[in-house]
Motif scaffolding. Structure first.
Motif, short mmCIF file in Angstrom:
data_model
loop_
_atom_site.label_atom_id
_atom_site.label_comp_id
_atom_site.label_asym_id
_atom_site.label_seq_id
_atom_site.Cartn_x
_atom_site.Cartn_y
_atom_site.Cartn_z
N UNK A 172 -20.62 27.27 -24.40
CA UNK A 172 -21.19 26.15 -24.86
C UNK A 172 -21.41 24.66 -23.72
N UNK A 173 -22.81 24.88 -23.54
CA UNK A 173 -23.15 23.59 -22.62
C UNK A 173 -23.40 23.00 -23.11
N UNK A 174 -22.92 21.36 -22.09
CA UNK A 174 -23.46 20.24 -22.46
C UNK A 174 -23.79 19.38 -21.46
N UNK A 203 -35.33 13.73 -18.39
CA UNK A 203 -33.97 13.91 -18.57
C UNK A 203 -34.27 15.02 -19.89
N UNK A 204 -34.61 14.29 -21.14
CA UNK A 204 -34.91 14.93 -22.57
C UNK A 204 -35.43 15.87 -22.32
N UNK A 205 -36.62 15.99 -20.89
CA UNK A 205 -37.43 17.73 -20.95
C UNK A 205 -36.58 18.68 -20.61
N UNK A 206 -35.79 18.46 -19.18
CA UNK A 206 -35.47 19.13 -18.23
C UNK A 206 -33.95 19.57 -19.56
N UNK A 207 -33.29 18.71 -20.00
CA UNK A 207 -32.35 19.20 -20.96
C UNK A 207 -32.77 20.10 -22.01
N UNK A 208 -33.71 20.73 -22.06
CA UNK A 208 -34.47 21.50 -23.30
C UNK A 208 -35.28 22.76 -22.47
N UNK A 209 -34.85 22.44 -21.12
CA UNK A 209 -35.50 23.61 -21.18
C UNK A 209 -35.00 25.25 -21.28
N UNK A 210 -35.42 26.11 -21.16
CA UNK A 210 -34.69 27.00 -20.76
C UNK A 210 -33.70 27.78 -20.07
N UNK A 265 -31.58 25.41 -18.45
CA UNK A 265 -31.06 24.34 -18.41
C UNK A 265 -30.69 24.67 -20.05
N UNK A 266 -31.18 23.99 -20.45
CA UNK A 266 -31.11 24.07 -21.50
C UNK A 266 -29.11 24.05 -22.34
#
Length: 484
Positions: free
Chosen positions: A138-140, A181-188, A190-191
Motif C-alpha cells: 500500500x502507498x500513502x 498535489x492532487x495531480x501528482x499523487x494520481x500520476x502513475x 507516484x500513485x
C-alpha cells in the motif's frame, strides 16, 4: 548501470541577461528512492541593482556510478529554456552509490547561494535506498498545511518578515499548489492509494474557504475513504462576524465553519486500510497556535490501542509531539502539542507495539525527531505543500517495513512558486524547511506482513468515538456532515 529514463519539467520562458553573468545555483538533491533520484536548481543573474533575477537556460544532468573512473554520462538534456530546473532519473539500482553533476549553458550547478560557494562540495554523491523485504502492499501520501485562501506566504506575524504574494494574473498560490498535489499523487509513477492531510487545510477556517476546499477535494476522492484529514490550528473555530455562519460551540463565543464540511472538533477517527489502522487526532486548541488533546479523545485513543496493541498503526495529527520538536522549531516549545498530552501520548505508544509512525505538520519542515522515551515510533514532520519545498511524503508499505520519500510537486506553476518562496524567513527558508536527505528519504524495517494489498482490499468505514458522532463517518460527497 541499468537503463535510465528522465522526466523533465516544462520550461518557463524568461528574458536572459548577459550570458557571462548567469549562474546555476541552489542545487538540491530532493528525492532519493530505491530506483530514482530527483534534483532541482535555478539559473539566475544579478540585475543592475544587484538583485538576483531568474534567467532561462537549458537543463542537463550527468550521472553515473560513484566507483566508475569514466566521465559521467549525460542522462538528461533538454534545450527548453527555464529558470527552474527539475530532473528525475529512473532506472537506478537499489543500494548503490552514484555521482551527479547538473549544468545549464555549460555552467555547473552548485549548492547554496554565490556567497557560500567557497564552501561548496564539489562532489555530489548519493546512495539509492534499499527497500524493505517483501511485496509492496500500500502507498500513502502524507501532506499538510495547504492554507487554502491565504494571500501572503512566509509571515510569522502580520508584516514580519515581508511575505511573498502571487504574481499578477496567476491563480492564487494555495490553489496552484493543491492542484499540483492532487495531480501528482494520481500520476502513475507516484500513485497513492490514500492521501492524508494533517491539518491547516484552510487559511482561517472561514465558510467560503471550507466550502470551496471541500468541493475541490471531493473531485479527487471520498472523504473517509481515499482521503483522510484532521484539523489544524488554522482550521479552528473563531470569534467574529466572519465565522458566525458556522456552528456555535457550547458555552463559548466561537463558531466552527470548518467542521460542518469536514469533521467535528476534538474527535478521534480510526480507519481500517486493509489491516492498517490509521488514527486521526484533532490536536487543536481554541485560541492559540499550540496543541492539546482533550480527556475524552485521549480516553478513546487509550481504549483503541489497548484493545489491539499489536495491530500496525499510523497516527496523524497537526501538532508535533516530542521535546526535540519543541526545541528546534521556530515557534518554540509552546508551538507544539501540550507537554502533558505529549507525555501521555508517548506512554500510550509505549504500551502499543503496533504503533510505528506519527505524522504531523505545523512546522512547515521535513524533520524526524527522537521520542522522549525509548518507544519504537517514528515522529515525522512533513514540510508544507503551499510553499518551498512544496511537497509531500510518499509512505510505501512493504511486508517487511516501509520507505519514506519526499516528493516535490512538478507542474511549472508550482515549481515557479516554490522557487519564489525559497527566500522566505529572511532567507532561511531552505535551511529550515527542506531538512536532511535522511530525514526526508529513509527505510525502516518492520513486520507489516499482516497487511493486505490495496488492490485486494476495501476501506472499512471509520470507527468513531461515540454513537452521537456516527453521522460524521457516513456521508456522501454531495451531503457533507452537519452537527449542532
Amino acid at each position: 548501470m541499468a537503463a535510465m529514463t528522465t522526466v523533465p519539467l516544462g520550461g518557463i520562458a524568461l528574458l536572459a541577461p548577459s550570458l557571462l553573468s548567469m549562474v546555476a545555483r541552489d542545487l538540491e538533491l530532493i528525492t532519493v528512492t530505491d530506483r530514482s533520484v530527483a534534483v532541482s536548481w535555478t539559473t539566475a543573474a544579478p540585475d543592475p541593482s544587484g538583485r538576483w533575477r531568474p534567467v532561462a537556460a537549458d537543463t542537463e544532468l550527468a550521472l553515473g556510478p560513484a566507483n566508475s573512473r569514466r566521465p559521467l554520462p549525460v542522462v538528461h538534456s533538454d534545450a527548453t529554456p527555464t529558470a527552474f530546473h527539475y530532473v528525475e532519473v529512473h532506472g537506478l539500482e537499489p543500494g548503490r552509490p552514484y555521482w551527479l553533476e547538473a549544468r545549464s549553458r555549460g555552467v555547473r550547478a552548485l549548492t547554496g547561494s554565490p556567497t557560500s560557494w567557497w564552501n561548496d562540495d564539489q562532489r555530489h554523491e548519493f546512495r539509492t535506498l534499499t527497500p524493505p523485504p517483501g511485496r509492496l502492499v500500500r502507498t500513502l501520501a502524507l501532506a499538510n498545511d495547504v492554507h487554502f485562501g491565504e494571500e501572503v506566504s512566509g509571515e510569522l506575524v502580520p508584516g514580519v518578515p515581508t511575505g511573498v504574494r502571487q504574481e499578477p494574473g496567476m491563480a492564487p498560490y494555495p490553489a496552484v499548489m493543491l492542484d499540483a498535489l492532487l495531480g501528482d499523487v494520481r500520476a502513475p509513477d507516484r500513485r497513492a492509494d490514500h492521501l492524508i492531510l494533517a491539518g491547516d487545510l484552510t487559511a482561517e477556517g472561514t465558510p467560503g474557504e471550507s466550502r470551496t476546499l471541500r468541493r475541490r477535494l471531493d473531485s479527487w476522492g471520498r472523504l473517509g475513504r481515499e482521503l483522510l484529514v484532521c484539523r489544524g490550528n488554522h482550521d479552528r473555530p473563531r470569534t467574529g462576524a466572519r465565522w458566525q455562519p458556522g456552528i456555535r460551540l457550547a458555552r463559548t463565543a466561537h463558531h466552527d465553519c470548518w467542521g460542518p464540511h469536514f469533521l467535528p472538533r476534538q474527535r478521534l477517527f480510526a480507519y481500517d486500510l486493509g489491516g492498517l489502522r490509521v488514527i486521526a487526532l484533532d490536536t487543536t486548541d481554541l485560541d492559540r497556535a499550540g496543541g492539546r488533546i482533550d480527556a475524552e479523545q485521549m480516553s478513546t485513543l487509550r481504549a483503541l490501542l489497548r484493545a489491539e496493541p499489536d495491530r500496525p498503526t499510523l497516527v496523524f495529527g497537526h501538532h508535533p509531539v516530542t521535546r526535540e520538536a519543541g526545541r528546534t522549531n521556530l515557534g518554540g516549545p509552546g508551538f507544539i502539542l501540550d507537554r502533558r498530552d505529549a507525555v501521555s501520548l508517548q506512554q500510550l505508544y509505549g504500551r502499543a507495539p503496533g504503533v510505528f509512525l506519527h505524522h504531523s505538520g505545523h512546522t512547515h519542515r521535513n524533520r524526524r525527531t527522537r521520542p522522549d522515551t525509548p518507544v519504537p515510533v517514528e515522529f515525522l514532520e512533513v514540510a508544507s505543500i503551499k510553499e518551498y519545498p512544496a511537497g509531500y511524503a510518499l509512505l510505501r508499505l512493504y511486508e517487511g517495513g516501509y520507505m519514506v520519500t519526499f516528493q516535490t510537486t512538478r507542474t511549472a506553476a508550482a515549481r515557479r512558486w516554490s522557487a519564489r518562496t525559497r527566500g522566505q524567513l529572511f532567507g532561511l527558508q531552505s535551511r529550515y524547511s527542506l531538512g536532511s536527505v535522511a530525514d526526508r528519504n529513509h527505510v525502516v524495517r518492520r513486520d507489516l506482513s499482516g497487511l493486505s494489498s490495496a488492490r485486494s482490499s476495501t476501506v472499512r468505514k471509520p470507527r468513531v468515538d461515540s454513537v452521537d458522532d456516527r453521522r460524521y463517518a457516513q456521508y456522501s460527497a454531495a451531503d457533507p456532515p452537519r452537527y449542532r
